[in-house]
Design an enzyme around this catalytic site. Structure first.
Site, mmCIF file in Angstrom:
data_model
loop_
_atom_site.group_PDB
_atom_site.id
_atom_site.type_symbol
_atom_site.label_atom_id
_atom_site.label_comp_id
_atom_site.label_asym_id
_atom_site.label_seq_id
_atom_site.Cartn_x
_atom_site.Cartn_y
_atom_site.Cartn_z
ATOM 1 N N HIS A 389 0.836 -1.209 0.000
ATOM 2 C CA HIS A 389 0.000 0.000 0.000
ATOM 3 C C HIS A 389 0.869 1.257 0.000
ATOM 4 C CE1 HIS A 389 -3.687 2.267 1.321
ATOM 5 N NE2 HIS A 389 -2.758 3.093 1.780
ATOM 6 N N GLU A 390 1.808 1.325 0.953
ATOM 7 C CA GLU A 390 2.634 2.527 1.069
ATOM 8 C C GLU A 390 3.574 2.689 -0.130
ATOM 9 O OE1 GLU A 390 1.777 4.666 3.047
ATOM 10 O OE2 GLU A 390 0.616 3.519 4.497
ATOM 11 N N HIS A 396 3.507 6.306 -6.991
ATOM 12 C CA HIS A 396 2.635 7.350 -7.536
ATOM 13 C C HIS A 396 3.383 8.686 -7.492
ATOM 14 C CE1 HIS A 396 -1.583 9.464 -7.299
ATOM 15 N NE2 HIS A 396 -0.926 9.776 -8.390
#
Length: 594
Positions: A389-390, A396
């Site tokens: 997730h991180e 991104h």
């Protein structure tokens, strides 16, 4: 006896982030402070001149962006130094010093937006058409769109100076939650003393020893109950600040102000609450199934985390977790995989818990430097998913920084959670497909259902709690500990349904949620999860158009409105369709297990 937490200095540096990539030495840190001091002084020279011509305006904007980049680097360094050990007074002092300097810069530059908004429309139109300002066109248009909510120069200066005071409730909560709160140790089945910490809580709540789960649950929430009046005062201070600022800026509510800052229509929020509310019977079915599978006469809140099948007992040491992520995210392409490997090997990540370390996890990025990740890895599947997730956030940021100029490299929280959650969804699908036994596959499906429960349903419940408390403040209703606990208890009964025993300890859960101090943040986890389920499934299924659209989205930064960026992925977030589609997947998975 379980091993006590190590001090920061006792940890292996290879599992700690390397902040020298941000600021290499104490000398460089002091030089950065000096540059910012000097830069603050330059603002005075632009005052009253922004309407002279496009060249002057560009010079000012170049200076302001350069200052933003330097402050971003300084604050990231100071915050991360504090978070790696919140008990260190030197780190606290550094952050306070940086925040004070930022407050001065905000005051010094507070003339700019009112002055920009005072430029006659024909003159501003000419500026926007000037080629020298082409890189700032959207930036200026966004400022002009806030015209009705901007105040005069004096008022803007006062609000800017108020900023550091307004951050006090959040700072109080952060210090309490990470440096001061202590939890009573519990006894295991063999009589050994087991420490309870933020980092160990999640793992202990997965124990198959129900008496241990109950004891840990009681220990954890008793500490918050003991300080509930103090924490209620801190939270009320935060909400009051948000409501005051909204009134000062002529917004109808603090929610409108917060969502407007991210260019998200309020209908997105209302639609989420309405759509989830109409589909709560599906969550009630899940609760009933969990109760049946555990064979319990009553299901309590401390029974929500124990695995429902043996496959989830599997442990994933850090090296195995990284390998699994690299393998599972192959549908995102070779370049994406190489960037993941770079992050893993180049000390982007602060991996394990240590004494005083901030709880939870996050990714932070600074333009011109690689991103950083903070977490407390525990060899659980949840830790693997948190790491994926991180790193979704981090990559991104990497793609956005490399595709956009500084003014548009940042992105709103609304789209940030899409990228991070998409990684989780693709990884889950990979693991389900690769499961070697029926038991393992079933356990992974239960884990994915739990993800729906904890993200789509629970975060929406948080969003409803937050909106209700801000409305209470707006209407002059005190946010006492009793009032907050009563509201939170009722929401748990509504969301979890008749098969759940809502234990009194859970009434004070609101007091430990740091995201309530990030005004109207939590709803975006639910909307992003819905979007990520759709995007991730398409990519996992090999849809090349979906993959191309997704990378265009990752590179978009803030060059478009968030809802427009998601249209690059074929999603319309302003209606209930995406949320309903994700809940259809939830019900399909649920039905297969029933």
């Amino acid at each position: 006896m379980a091993e006590a937490l190590k001090k920061r200095s006792e940890m292996d540096p290879q599992f700690q982030w390397d902040l020298r990539d941000l600021i290499p030495t104490e000398k460089a840190l002091e030089e950065l402070f000096s540059e910012l001091e000097s830069g603050i002084g330059r603002y005075e020279g632009f005052k009253g001149r922004l309407g002279e011509d496009a060249a002057v305006l560009k010079e000012y904007l170049d200076h302001d962006v350069a200052m933003d980049l330097k402050f971003s680097r300084l604050l990231a360094y100071a915050i991360q130094k504090r978070d790696e050990d919140t008990s260190q007074s030197a780190s606290q002092a550094l952050l306070s010093r940086a925040q004070l300097l930022l407050s001065r810069a905000m005051e010094a530059s507070s003339f700019a937006e009112p002055e920009l908004l005072g430029i006659p429309e024909p003159v501003m139109k000419g500026f926007l058409e000037d080629g020298a300002l082409s890189g700032y066109r959207l930036y200026l248009e966004r400022i002009l769109a806030r015209k009705e909510h901007m105040l005069g120069e004096r008022e803007e200066r006062l609000l800017a100076g108020f900023g550091q005071t307004a951050a006090a409730p959040s700072a109080i909560f952060t210090m309490f939650n990470n440096a001061d709160v202590r939890f009573q140790a519990v006894r295991g089945g063999d009589g050994e003393e087991i420490p309870v910490t933020h980092g160990s809580y999640g793992t202990l709540m997965e124990s198959r020893d129900r008496s241990l789960r109950q004891a840990v649950f009681h220990s954890y929430y008793s500490s918050y109950r003991q300080f509930s009046n103090t924490l209620a005062a801190a939270y009320e201070g935060h909400v009051k600040q948000a409501c005051f600022t909204a009134r000062a800026r002529n917004y109808s509510s603090s929610r409108e102000m917060s969502l407007a800052a991210n260019e998200v229509p309020e209908q997105v929020y209302d639609s989420l609450l309405e759509t989830i509310g109409s589909r709560l019977p599906a969550l009630h079915r899940y609760v009933r199934l969990r109760k049946e599978r555990l064979g319990l006469p009553e299901l309590h809140m401390y029974d929500l985390f124990v695995p429902l099948a043996g496959g989830t007992d599997k442990r994933y040491p850090y090296e195995e977790g990284k390998r699994l992520i690299l393998e599972g995210l192959k549908p995102l392409g070779e370049e994406y995989g190489k960037l993941l490997e770079t992050g893993f090997s180049s000390r982007w990540i602060d991996v394990y818990e240590n004494q005083g370390k901030r709880s939870g996890g996050y990714s932070r990025h600074v333009y011109g430097c690689h991103p950083y990740v903070l977490m407390s890895y525990t060899d659980s599947l949840d830790s693997v998913l948190t790491l994926a997730h991180e790193m979704g956030h981090s990559l991104h940021s990497w793609y956005s920084d490399h595709a956009q100029p500084p003014a548009y490299a940042g992105y709103t929280i609304f789209v940030a959670e899409v990228a991070s959650t998409c990684n989780e969804v693709i990884l889950f699908q990979h693991m389900i497909r690769q499961a070697e036994t029926r038991e393992e596959k079933e356990s992974l499906i239960f884990q994915l259902l739990d993800r729906f429960r904890s993200v789509m349903f629970r975060q929406t419940m948080f969003a409803e709690f937050e909106w209700e408390t801000h409305k209470m403040c707006r209407d002059g209703i005190p946010l006492t500990a009793d009032a907050l606990c009563s509201l939170y208890h009722g929401l748990n009964e509504k969301y979890f349904g008749p098969d759940m025993c809502v234990d009194p300890e859970i009434d004070v859960e609101w007091a430990r949620i740091p995201h309530f101090y990030y005004t109207f943040y939590v709803y975006q986890y639910a909307t992003a999860f819905a979007a990520a389920v759709t995007i991730g499934q398409r990519i996992f299924d090999g849809d090349k158009n979906a993959l191309e659209g997704y990378f265009n989205f990752l590179k978009g930064g803030s060059s478009m409105k968030p809802t427009e960026l998601l249209k690059l992925c074929g999603l319309d977030m302003e209606g209930p369709g995406v949320v309903n589609a994700a809940l259809d997947v939830f019900e399909s998975l649920l039905g297969s297990l029933e």
